[in-house]
Design an enzyme around this catalytic site. Structure first.
Site, PDB file in Angstrom:
ATOM      1  N   SER A 144       0.874  -1.185   0.000  1.00  0.00           N
ATOM      2  CA  SER A 144       0.000   0.000   0.000  1.00  0.00           C
ATOM      3  C   SER A 144       0.906   1.228   0.000  1.00  0.00           C
ATOM      4  O   SER A 144       2.073   1.136   0.409  1.00  0.00           O
ATOM      5  CB  SER A 144      -0.834  -0.012   1.287  1.00  0.00           C
ATOM      6  OG  SER A 144      -1.452   1.231   1.496  1.00  0.00           O
ATOM      7  N   TYR A 157      -1.360  -1.254  10.421  1.00  0.00           N
ATOM      8  CA  TYR A 157      -1.504  -1.355   8.955  1.00  0.00           C
ATOM      9  C   TYR A 157      -0.230  -0.843   8.280  1.00  0.00           C
ATOM     10  O   TYR A 157       0.376  -1.527   7.446  1.00  0.00           O
ATOM     11  CB  TYR A 157      -2.723  -0.543   8.489  1.00  0.00           C
ATOM     12  CG  TYR A 157      -3.044  -0.737   7.006  1.00  0.00           C
ATOM     13  CD1 TYR A 157      -3.610  -1.918   6.560  1.00  0.00           C
ATOM     14  CD2 TYR A 157      -2.775   0.260   6.068  1.00  0.00           C
ATOM     15  CE1 TYR A 157      -3.901  -2.113   5.204  1.00  0.00           C
ATOM     16  CE2 TYR A 157      -3.069   0.082   4.717  1.00  0.00           C
ATOM     17  CZ  TYR A 157      -3.635  -1.109   4.291  1.00  0.00           C
ATOM     18  OH  TYR A 157      -3.916  -1.298   2.949  1.00  0.00           O
TER      19      TYR A 157
HETATM   20  N1  LIG Z   1      -8.696  -0.582  -1.162  1.00  0.00           N
HETATM   21  C1  LIG Z   1      -7.664   0.229  -0.949  1.00  0.00           C
HETATM   22  O1  LIG Z   1      -7.796   1.466  -0.897  1.00  0.00           O
HETATM   23  C2  LIG Z   1      -6.294  -0.371  -0.783  1.00  0.00           C
HETATM   24  C3  LIG Z   1      -5.178   0.495  -0.856  1.00  0.00           C
HETATM   25  C4  LIG Z   1      -3.907  -0.018  -0.707  1.00  0.00           C
HETATM   26  C5  LIG Z   1      -3.742  -1.371  -0.512  1.00  0.00           C
HETATM   27  N2  LIG Z   1      -4.825  -2.186  -0.423  1.00  0.00           N
HETATM   28  C6  LIG Z   1      -4.576  -3.624  -0.190  1.00  0.00           C
HETATM   29  O2  LIG Z   1      -5.190  -4.373  -1.208  1.00  0.00           O
HETATM   30  C7  LIG Z   1      -5.432  -5.705  -0.727  1.00  0.00           C
HETATM   31  C8  LIG Z   1      -6.844  -6.132  -1.094  1.00  0.00           C
HETATM   32  O3  LIG Z   1      -7.754  -5.349  -0.358  1.00  0.00           O
HETATM   33  P1  LIG Z   1      -9.108  -4.776  -0.971  1.00  0.00           P
HETATM   34  O4  LIG Z   1      -8.971  -3.313  -1.001  1.00  0.00           O
HETATM   35  O5  LIG Z   1      -9.493  -5.498  -2.179  1.00  0.00           O
HETATM   36  O6  LIG Z   1     -10.096  -5.095   0.251  1.00  0.00           O
HETATM   37  P2  LIG Z   1     -11.375  -6.061   0.364  1.00  0.00           P
HETATM   38  O7  LIG Z   1     -11.711  -6.068   1.814  1.00  0.00           O
HETATM   39  O8  LIG Z   1     -12.399  -5.640  -0.618  1.00  0.00           O
HETATM   40  O9  LIG Z   1     -10.791  -7.480  -0.076  1.00  0.00           O
HETATM   41  C9  LIG Z   1      -9.930  -8.219   0.755  1.00  0.00           C
HETATM   42  C10 LIG Z   1     -10.164  -9.697   0.531  1.00  0.00           C
HETATM   43  O10 LIG Z   1      -9.303 -10.425   1.429  1.00  0.00           O
HETATM   44  C11 LIG Z   1     -10.080 -11.420   2.083  1.00  0.00           C
HETATM   45  N3  LIG Z   1      -9.466 -11.745   3.384  1.00  0.00           N
HETATM   46  C12 LIG Z   1      -9.447 -10.988   4.510  1.00  0.00           C
HETATM   47  N4  LIG Z   1      -8.823 -11.643   5.491  1.00  0.00           N
HETATM   48  C13 LIG Z   1      -8.412 -12.833   4.970  1.00  0.00           C
HETATM   49  C14 LIG Z   1      -7.700 -13.938   5.506  1.00  0.00           C
HETATM   50  N5  LIG Z   1      -7.308 -13.971   6.785  1.00  0.00           N
HETATM   51  N6  LIG Z   1      -7.461 -14.989   4.700  1.00  0.00           N
HETATM   52  C15 LIG Z   1      -7.893 -14.998   3.389  1.00  0.00           C
HETATM   53  N7  LIG Z   1      -8.577 -13.975   2.854  1.00  0.00           N
HETATM   54  C16 LIG Z   1      -8.823 -12.897   3.630  1.00  0.00           C
HETATM   55  C17 LIG Z   1     -11.462 -10.808   2.203  1.00  0.00           C
HETATM   56  O11 LIG Z   1     -12.472 -11.772   2.431  1.00  0.00           O
HETATM   57  C18 LIG Z   1     -11.598 -10.098   0.868  1.00  0.00           C
HETATM   58  O12 LIG Z   1     -12.121 -10.941  -0.130  1.00  0.00           O
HETATM   59  C19 LIG Z   1      -5.160  -5.658   0.769  1.00  0.00           C
HETATM   60  O13 LIG Z   1      -3.880  -6.212   1.033  1.00  0.00           O
HETATM   61  C20 LIG Z   1      -5.174  -4.177   1.082  1.00  0.00           C
HETATM   62  O14 LIG Z   1      -4.402  -3.850   2.225  1.00  0.00           O
HETATM   63  C21 LIG Z   1      -6.096  -1.719  -0.563  1.00  0.00           C
END
Ligand SMILES: NC(=O)c1ccc[n+]([C@@H]2O[C@H](COP(=O)([O-])OP(=O)(O)OC[C@H]3O[C@@H](n4cnc5c(N)ncnc54)[C@H](O)[C@@H]3O)[C@@H](O)[C@H]2O)c1
Length: 295
Positions: A144, A157
């Site tokens: 991130s 985080y």
């Molecule tokens: N959305 C943003 O703004 C953003 C920004 C930077 C980084 N990220 C990163 O992107 C990645 C994906 O996140 P997202 O934004 O799609 O969020 P999201 O919550 O929509 O998706 C996350 C997915 O991970 C799954 N998950 C959570 N805990 C888990 C576990 N213990 N084991 C297996 N699966 C698990 C959830 O069920 C979900 O399907 C993450 O690593 C997040 O930190 C997101």
């Protein structure tokens, strides 16, 4: 891009958000997709989407913080598709937010186990398999922009995401002589349900403290920013473009460059100050430069 058609990608947290968008993007290039996720209902919905798109896929219910779940996922993936060529270590959670002095310790454990150990277990399981077949392969870790500089009130985080950036750099050097290309994805805000990640907070990480008012305010602000974030499908296209260019750092929000520029400038200033210090200015270089060990 070199053809990915017929190759297989494993995507943790693939049931929705960024993981699902990458699954669709990679599937459109002809890859077989293994979706690993903790949320059974979301996985079932994702399977329907993949079926409608005619993408060969397998869904595995798993928790990235449990090493045995990774072993099970690897066995199931190999049984279904044979060799694995790509791991996207994508599953991640917000962790416990909190100001210094109001530590939600279980929130820290949750973030460390999912965001950091989940990535370590994933790589530890799949890198030997990808090394074993020797064909071109990819390890993509999702960090991130929060991993590029410290974000206040989001210690667990920001610390775990910074660790994922550093690990990717270390692994990229370790794997330089292999056919595995290593990347770290560092997005800013993307329109997903990351701000609701407590929906998947395992019972063993039940909160130990209530968030204070400043944390509530911050959580509301970041939820709004996520809701106004870029479309995950756009992010997926950008990732494919960056993989094609073999980029190690994959950025999706170029206007956030000031974050790393400011950090680099502050670090450079601090080195200048050390170089001017009579105490340490003449300290010799270590015999082994970082990252390189002479045989
Ligand atoms: N959305 C943003 O703004 C953003 C920004 C930077 C980084 N990220 C990163 O992107 C990645 C994906 O996140 P997202 O934004 O799609 O969020 P999201 O919550 O929509 O998706 C996350 C997915 O991970 C799954 N998950 C959570 N805990 C888990 C576990 N213990 N084991 C297996 N699966 C698990 C959830 O069920 C979900 O399907 C993450 O690593 C997040 O930190 C997101």
């Amino acid at each position: 891009m070199q053809s990915l058609s017929g190759k297989t990608a494993v995507i943790s947290g693939g049931a929705e958000g960024i993981g699902l968008a990458l699954a669709k993007g990679l599937g459109a290039l002809g890859m077989n997709i293994v979706l690993g996720d903790i949320e059974a209902k979301a996985l079932a919905r994702a399977q329907e989407i993949m079926t409608d798109l005619n993408i060969p896929h397998l869904a595995v219910e798993m928790d990235v913080s449990i090493r045995d779940d990774w072993q099970h996922t690897a066995r199931a993936a190999q049984e279904r598709f044979g060799d694995i060529h790509m791991l996207v270590n994508n599953a991640g959670v917000g962790g416990g937010m909190g100001a210094l002095g109001n530590l939600d310790e279980s929130g820290w454990r949750w973030a460390i186990d999912v965001n950091l150990m989940g990535v370590v277990y994933g790589a530890d399981t799949f890198v030997p398999l990808m090394k074993g077949h020797g064909e071109d392969a990819w390890l993509i870790n999702v960090a991130s922009m929060a991993g590029m500089a410290g974000v206040p009130l989001a210690g667990s985080y920001t610390a775990t995401k910074a660790a994922v950036v550093a690990l990717t750099e270390a692994w990229s050097t370790e794997l330089a002589d292999s056919a595995i290309h290593v990347s770290v994805l560092a997005p800013a805000f993307v329109k997903t349900r990351i701000h609701q990640s407590h929906r998947n907070r395992q019972a063993r990480y039940a909160p130990t403290t209530a968030p204070g008012p400043e944390v509530m305010k911050m959580a509301k602000g970041s939820a709004q920013a996520v809701e106004n974030g870029i479309d995950p499908e756009l992010l997926a296209k950008r990732v494919l473009e960056a993989l094609d260019a073999k980029e190690t750092y994959i950025f999706t929000h170029p206007k956030y460059r000031f974050v790393t520029d400011e950090r680099s400038a502050n670090i450079a200033k601090a080195f200048d100050s050390a170089a001017e210090s009579p105490l340490v200015a003449d300290v010799a270089e270590a015999p082994m430069a970082l990252g390189f060990v002479d045989s």
